[in-house]
Each structure stands twice: as structure tokens, then as C-alpha cells.
Design a protein around this motif. Sequence first.
Motif, PDB file in Angstrom:
ATOM      1  N   VAL A  51     -57.506  42.481  66.373  1.00 13.37           N
ATOM      2  CA  VAL A  51     -57.485  41.851  65.008  1.00 13.37           C
ATOM      3  C   VAL A  51     -56.982  43.104  63.922  1.00 13.37           C
ATOM      4  O   VAL A  51     -56.032  42.841  63.130  1.00 13.37           O
ATOM      5  CB  VAL A  51     -58.962  41.501  64.429  1.00 13.37           C
ATOM      6  N   ALA A  52     -57.369  44.402  64.601  1.00 15.91           N
ATOM      7  CA  ALA A  52     -56.725  45.440  63.834  1.00 15.91           C
ATOM      8  C   ALA A  52     -54.991  45.425  63.794  1.00 15.91           C
ATOM      9  O   ALA A  52     -54.542  45.842  62.892  1.00 15.91           O
ATOM     10  CB  ALA A  52     -57.508  46.490  64.142  1.00 15.91           C
ATOM     11  N   ALA A  53     -54.904  45.292  64.955  1.00 15.75           N
ATOM     12  CA  ALA A  53     -53.161  45.427  65.193  1.00 15.75           C
ATOM     13  C   ALA A  53     -52.672  44.537  64.258  1.00 15.75           C
ATOM     14  O   ALA A  53     -51.304  44.820  63.799  1.00 15.75           O
ATOM     15  CB  ALA A  53     -53.031  45.209  66.665  1.00 15.75           C
ATOM     16  N   VAL A  54     -52.970  43.245  64.301  1.00 11.63           N
ATOM     17  CA  VAL A  54     -52.206  42.330  63.140  1.00 11.63           C
ATOM     18  C   VAL A  54     -52.577  42.754  61.863  1.00 11.63           C
ATOM     19  O   VAL A  54     -51.715  42.557  60.913  1.00 11.63           O
ATOM     20  CB  VAL A  54     -52.878  40.772  63.307  1.00 11.63           C
ATOM     21  N   SER A  55     -53.879  43.407  61.560  1.00 18.93           N
ATOM     22  CA  SER A  55     -54.043  43.515  60.162  1.00 18.93           C
ATOM     23  C   SER A  55     -53.169  44.663  59.438  1.00 18.93           C
ATOM     24  O   SER A  55     -52.772  44.609  58.287  1.00 18.93           O
ATOM     25  CB  SER A  55     -55.433  44.113  60.041  1.00 18.93           C
ATOM     26  N   SER A 283     -58.968  40.051  54.025  1.00 20.29           N
ATOM     27  CA  SER A 283     -57.848  39.963  53.646  1.00 20.29           C
ATOM     28  C   SER A 283     -57.208  38.497  53.899  1.00 20.29           C
ATOM     29  O   SER A 283     -56.770  37.828  53.173  1.00 20.29           O
ATOM     30  CB  SER A 283     -56.784  40.861  54.183  1.00 20.29           C
ATOM     31  N   ASN A 284     -57.666  38.096  55.183  1.00 21.63           N
ATOM     32  CA  ASN A 284     -57.482  36.845  55.379  1.00 21.63           C
ATOM     33  C   ASN A 284     -58.237  35.750  54.688  1.00 21.63           C
ATOM     34  O   ASN A 284     -57.615  34.709  54.031  1.00 21.63           O
ATOM     35  CB  ASN A 284     -57.695  36.527  56.886  1.00 21.63           C
ATOM     36  N   VAL A 285     -59.243  35.984  54.285  1.00 25.19           N
ATOM     37  CA  VAL A 285     -60.334  35.292  53.425  1.00 25.19           C
ATOM     38  C   VAL A 285     -59.758  35.139  52.142  1.00 25.19           C
ATOM     39  O   VAL A 285     -59.444  33.982  51.298  1.00 25.19           O
ATOM     40  CB  VAL A 285     -61.703  35.711  53.548  1.00 25.19           C
ATOM     41  N   LEU A 286     -59.081  36.103  51.445  1.00 20.76           N
ATOM     42  CA  LEU A 286     -58.665  36.239  50.259  1.00 20.76           C
ATOM     43  C   LEU A 286     -57.418  35.437  50.068  1.00 20.76           C
ATOM     44  O   LEU A 286     -57.197  34.758  49.081  1.00 20.76           O
ATOM     45  CB  LEU A 286     -58.192  37.769  49.836  1.00 20.76           C
ATOM     46  N   GLN A 287     -56.532  35.619  51.156  1.00 22.93           N
ATOM     47  CA  GLN A 287     -55.330  34.665  51.253  1.00 22.93           C
ATOM     48  C   GLN A 287     -55.662  33.238  51.086  1.00 22.93           C
ATOM     49  O   GLN A 287     -54.970  32.318  50.504  1.00 22.93           O
ATOM     50  CB  GLN A 287     -54.570  34.940  52.438  1.00 22.93           C
ATOM     51  N   VAL A 288     -56.793  32.699  51.803  1.00 19.29           N
ATOM     52  CA  VAL A 288     -57.214  31.507  51.928  1.00 19.29           C
ATOM     53  C   VAL A 288     -57.613  30.991  50.381  1.00 19.29           C
ATOM     54  O   VAL A 288     -57.239  29.794  50.004  1.00 19.29           O
ATOM     55  CB  VAL A 288     -58.294  31.119  53.100  1.00 19.29           C
ATOM     56  N   ILE A 289     -58.528  31.609  49.916  1.00 19.28           N
ATOM     57  CA  ILE A 289     -59.332  31.340  48.590  1.00 19.28           C
ATOM     58  C   ILE A 289     -58.414  31.260  47.443  1.00 19.28           C
ATOM     59  O   ILE A 289     -58.348  30.405  46.455  1.00 19.28           O
ATOM     60  CB  ILE A 289     -60.450  32.054  48.490  1.00 19.28           C
ATOM     61  N   THR A 290     -57.244  32.034  47.627  1.00 17.46           N
ATOM     62  CA  THR A 290     -56.277  32.110  46.620  1.00 17.46           C
ATOM     63  C   THR A 290     -55.167  30.883  46.584  1.00 17.46           C
ATOM     64  O   THR A 290     -54.434  30.591  45.825  1.00 17.46           O
ATOM     65  CB  THR A 290     -55.408  33.241  46.408  1.00 17.46           C
TER      66      THR A 290
END
Length: 473
Positions: A51-55, A283-290
Motif C-alpha cells: 500500500v505504501a508503494a502505491v501511495s 488519500s483514497n478516501v479523500l478522492q472518493v468523497i470529493t
Amino acid sequence: MVSDRQKLFLEGPISRALITLAVPIILGNVLQTGYQLTDAFWVGRLGASAVAAVSVSLPVTFLVIALGSGLAMAGATLTAQYTGAGRQDMVNHVAAQTMIMVALTSIALGGIGYALSPRLLALIGVAPDVYEQALGFMRVSFIGIVFVFIYVMFQALMRGVGQTRIPLYIVTGTVVLNFLLDPLFIFGYGPFPALGVKGAALATLVTQALAAAAGMTIFLRGRHGIQLSWRAMKPDPQYIKRAFFLGFPGSVELSTRGFGLMVMSFLVASFGTQTIAAYGVGSNVLQVITIPAMGLSMAVSTLVGQNVGAGKIERAARVTRAGTVSGFGLLSLVGVGAYLFAPHIVAFFIPGDPAVIAEGARFIRIMSLAWGGIGVQLCIVSAFRASGNMLSAMVIALVAQWVIQFPLAYVLSKHTTLQGEGLWWSFPVTNVAIAVISVCWFARGGWKETRLTEEDKQVAATAQESIIEEGIR
């Protein structure tokens, strides 16, 4: 002859026009985010280091994409304004020239990004257990940037002419395909080797290539508001010059946001793999909620662009106000829900890791109650871009990243007892501050003076005149 759809955008009820445009865009963006969610879901099964690698990779690739996106912004803005002005000939011309410029730019930037990937990861300072996976993911992502550019430009041009359903159909098919390919490429099956994190990037590359091909085919057939021909793709120096100076502030704006994310990743990486993983999930959650606010802001952009092109400036202002109020209310409600269910949201991405779940939930709860400010900023900035005031959007981005968020994140995390939690607090403070700045800037009304579709500005203006005009506004 003006169609019923065009009459709705230029004369009909604003709320109905916004809903007509926004709903397909939001659904399309929800499905588009399925790429990231699918990747995050399957990669999360590989552990926190994956997960960190993708982040740490995503902000770097976003930065490179952003460098070439100003031309896409210029094309989308001009397409919307020429549609409102009833200039179909210029709509087709702008679309053709923008597509060829975006394709060439993406090839160059993708090649540079691929070559510099090891140095970029070394600059960020990723942990040894993350480096190899991040490098594989990043390099495959850079190879596929040309397809991402082409399809994103296809979506933007289609929005400019008010066609939002066709991209929705394409995204639906490609996301379903990505869902099927992800576990196949990540974990392997039969003749397919297990590629790990790199497999997630490869699945996205394949599906984005198919989406880009579908978009180009639709443009060449010319049945949905834009007609491309191979002959029309001969470079037009006058348009290229105009698009460059119009779009350059947009490139600076997006690259500033992208570079800010990369610098933030650098700060996050200094706190270890657990914090990086929590940041990645947050960050993934932030992308989804926006997504709802992004869809709404894109609808605002189309309506503002077309109404400005038609000379209906006050209607464009009313569209922006309606979108801004709706965006604030919508994201505020979503923020309350995210606050209440934060641990469950994080556990969906990384099950079985209590430390990451706790830290990720803390990140979400700290920033969630200020999400309404994101809705305000997105809608107002989209109106600035749609009216041709790219410079205003650029300045807001610079202030957000370099005057407020990054300095605040650095001070709170490195020079207070908050430590890693200080990174999280920089998000809500920035959102509230930039929302206030955006509202005040919009209220000044200087954005109303821009006229991109006037022939003397489109054809005869020199590059220096373009810079002066943008600076005045």
C-alpha cells in the motif's frame, strides 16, 4: 439551430441544467475511481508495504500528468465557450489541435518520468521494503500516461459540448475489465505470472488504452457534438501559441498541486511505513468523497463556459453560486458520515492491521468535518477556469499548497508534540482558509471581463498580449 439540450444550458432552470450534467459526470467519476479502489482493495491484501508503494508513487505520476494538463484545460475551456457562441467550426478545430498536442506532450512526459523514476523515489526517501514495488508501479504508470491523457482530454471535450453520457458508458466497461484483470495480474493465475503491485498498474494501462481508443473512434465518427478528421490534426501554430499561454497557468496550478502531494509524501515517509499506509488510505478516501463535488464543479465549468461564450455573464455567476452552495452542503454531510464510520472505512482497505486502522481513522476524522470547504473551492475555481481566468486558479493553488498547507504540515509535525498527527491537521485548516479566499476572490467579479471567443483574442493576439491580459484579470 440550437438544440433543446443547448436551450436548457443557456436558458433553462439552473438547477435542472446542473443535475442533467452533474449526474452522469458523478456516476462516471465514481466508476473512474473504481480503478484506484480496485487497486487499493487488492494491493491491500499484499500488506502495508505494498500500500505504501502505491501511495508514494501516485503523487509523482500525478505531477507529471499535471505538467501537460494545462493544454487540456485550454482546449476544454475554449470548446465550451465556442459551443455557447454557436461556433461549431471552432469547436472541431480546438478539439483536433488539443488532442494532438496532448498526445505529443504525454509521450514526452511519460518518457522522462520513466527514466527518472529511480531518482524521484530516492528523492522522496522511501523505505527499502517499499522501493522495488514502488519503482515497478511507477514505471508501468508512466508508460500508460499517453492513454490517460487522451481519454481525460476526450472526457473534457465531451463535457465542453455538454455530452456527459458517452464517457459514462466507456468508463463502465473499462472499470469492470480492470476489476477482472487486477487479481489476475497481481496474484497470477495459470499462464499469468504474479506481478504484485506492478500488476495493478498493468491492469490500469490495458483498460485505459481501450478507453482512449474508444474515445478517438467516437470523435472520428463525429456523431456526438465533435467531428475530428486526420487532416484537421495538422498543427496550427496560431492556436498552439494561444493555447499555450492560456493553459500555462493551468499547468502550473495542477503541477503545484501534484508537487505539493509529492512533498507531503516526503514528510509522511519520514514517519515510517505505518504513517505512509494511513496516508495512502486517507488519500483514497479523500478522492472518493470529493467525487460528488468534482462532478458538480465539472457541471458548473461546462455551464459557465457555455454561458460566457453566449455572453450571458450574470447567468454564469448564478450557476457558480448555486453550485458552490450545493457543493458545500453535500460534502459537509458526507464528512459527518465519514467521521462516524472512519474505522470501518479504513478496515475495508487494510483489514487485520489495527495500528494502521487506528491511524487512518484519526486522519479521516481530523479532516472530514472541513470537507465542505473543498466543495466551495472546487466550484469557484472551476468557474474561473471556464471563464478563461486560469491565473486566478493558479494563484489559489499556490497559496493553498505553499503558503498554507505544506508550511503548516511541516511546523506541526516536526516542531510540535503532535508529530505525525500534525500532518493530518494541515488538511482541514487549508480547506477552510482556501474556501474563504475563493469566495472573496469570486465576489470581486474580475473574472466576468474575460472573452476568449472574440476573434481578435483567439487569432490575432500575440503571446505577450495574452500574458498581460491574464495578469490584469
